[in-house]
Design an enzyme around this catalytic site. Structure first.
Site, PDB file in Angstrom:
ATOM      1  CE  LYS A   1      46.356 123.170  28.832  1.00 50.68           C
ATOM      2  NZ  LYS A   1      44.920 123.201  29.087  1.00 50.68           N
TER       3      LYS A   1
ATOM      4  CE  LYS B   1      47.359 123.034  32.626  1.00 48.65           C
ATOM      5  NZ  LYS B   1      46.058 123.008  32.094  1.00 48.65           N
TER       6      LYS B   1
END
Ligand code: PBG
Length: 327
Positions: free
Chosen positions: A196, A249
């Site tokens: 992330k 992400k």
């Protein structure tokens, strides 16, 4: 060599193109995020994300049923927490009658076969809007892990099928796995936000949850977007710690990471097409600058081509419509 090799030959007709296509996008690949808010009979629009709403639990249940009936296999729940309930350590996230817990119970009871994923992080509960406990403006790793594990257990007890830690603390997957095993939740899946990035594409989402950090940024825990090897490391470590699914992400700017992970690992990969990606496409649609439907499908397909098997997307519902139209 040309003219013996003509690459255009296999593109001659739609049937041939279909025959040789390398990727497919199915409804069963999609997970839809769903935002919760306290109260009843509330469906609140969000300025930064046209077409996205915050739902009270009763209406979230209706929405979930609609998504399930359309064939969407699962949803990912987020809660917008009342300012009064926020503190430094996410105390209210442990409340058995908290927003997440209530929603999980209701939805599980009424739609048992819908895959229920619960996003797990402190930021919606934090007065500082950070994903961990704050001390002297620092995010404290290990104490945060202890709280995250307790919250994960609470979500699992209430019926979450998948726990999705989105905080980026070190070792949190291990702590969550340990507490789940100890309490006999042996089948609860962990889908870790493994790679992330500290990304500006999360802006619209933070408006939805009112979770903007009150000081600094998230760069001491979320990843530097210049790095790839570090991302592979994060993912491999999460797998070792007990993650069943790893996630990358945001989506589109990080397809290289998705691709590398699909070559280097043997677990399912999820990709999260985040709020900023969604809102950019929405605004271009509004301006009339793009063929909206085609752009949505092209982007979702690129995730599959890169090697993802799960796509978390705010376009889920519309994508189902588009896919059905193309049948
Ligand atoms: C919270 C969380 C964020 C997103 C998912 N979980 C925001 C953040 O880390 O600041 C972003 C999702 C999106 O932008 O759509 N830990």
């Amino acid at each position: 060599m040309y003219p013996l090799k003509r690459n255009r030959r296999l593109r001659t007709t739609a049937a041939l193109r279909e025959l040789v296509s390398e990727s497919t996008l199915s409804i069963s690949d999609l997970l839809a995020p769903l935002f919760l808010i306290d109260g009843s009979n509330i469906k609140e629009s969000v300025d930064s994300m046209p077409g996205v709403y915050r739902y009270s639990v009763d209406l979230a249940l209706k929405k979930a049923k609609k998504l399930y009936d359309m064939g969407i296999p699962g949803i990912l729940l987020f809660a917008k927490i009342d300012q009064k309930l926020k503190d430094n350590s996410g105390e209210s996230a442990l409340n058995e009658n908290g927003l997440m817990q209530k929603a999980i119970r209701q939805i599980k009871k009424n739609i048992p076969n819908l895959i229920l994923c619960a996003d797990l992080a402190l930021d919606p509960y934090s007065i500082y809007g950070h994903d961990g406990i704050v001390e002297n403006k620092k995010i404290i790793n290990d104490r945060t892990n202890n709280v995250l594990a307790e919250i994960a257990l609470s979500y699992a007890k209430n019926g979450a099928d998948i726990i999705a830690p989105s905080d980026m603390m070190d070792g949190r997957v291990y702590c969550i796995r340990k507490i789940l095993e100890k309490n006999n939740f042996v089948d609860t899946v962990i889908m870790s936000y493994s790679v992330k990035f500290a990304s500006s594409f999360y802006g619209p989402f933070r408006n939805v949850l009112d979770s903007n950090p009150s000081f600094g940024d998230k760069k001491t825990y979320q990843m530097d977007f210049r790095n790839k090897k570090e991302g592979i490391n994060e993912a491999l470590q999460d797998i070792e710690e007990g993650a069943d699914i790893i996630m990358v992400k945001p989506g589109l700017p990080y397809l290289d990471i998705v691709n590398e992970l699909s070559n280097k690992t043997n677990v399912p990969i999820a990709v999260y097409q985040v709020s900023g990606e969604y809102s950019m496409i929405k605004s271009a649609e509004k301006m009339g600058w793009i063929n909206y439907k085609n752009v949505v499908i092209e982007q979702l397909m690129s995730f599959k081509r890169a090697g993802a098997s799960i796509i978390i997307t705010y376009f889920a519902e519309e994508a189902v419509k588009f896919l059905k139209e193309n049948e």
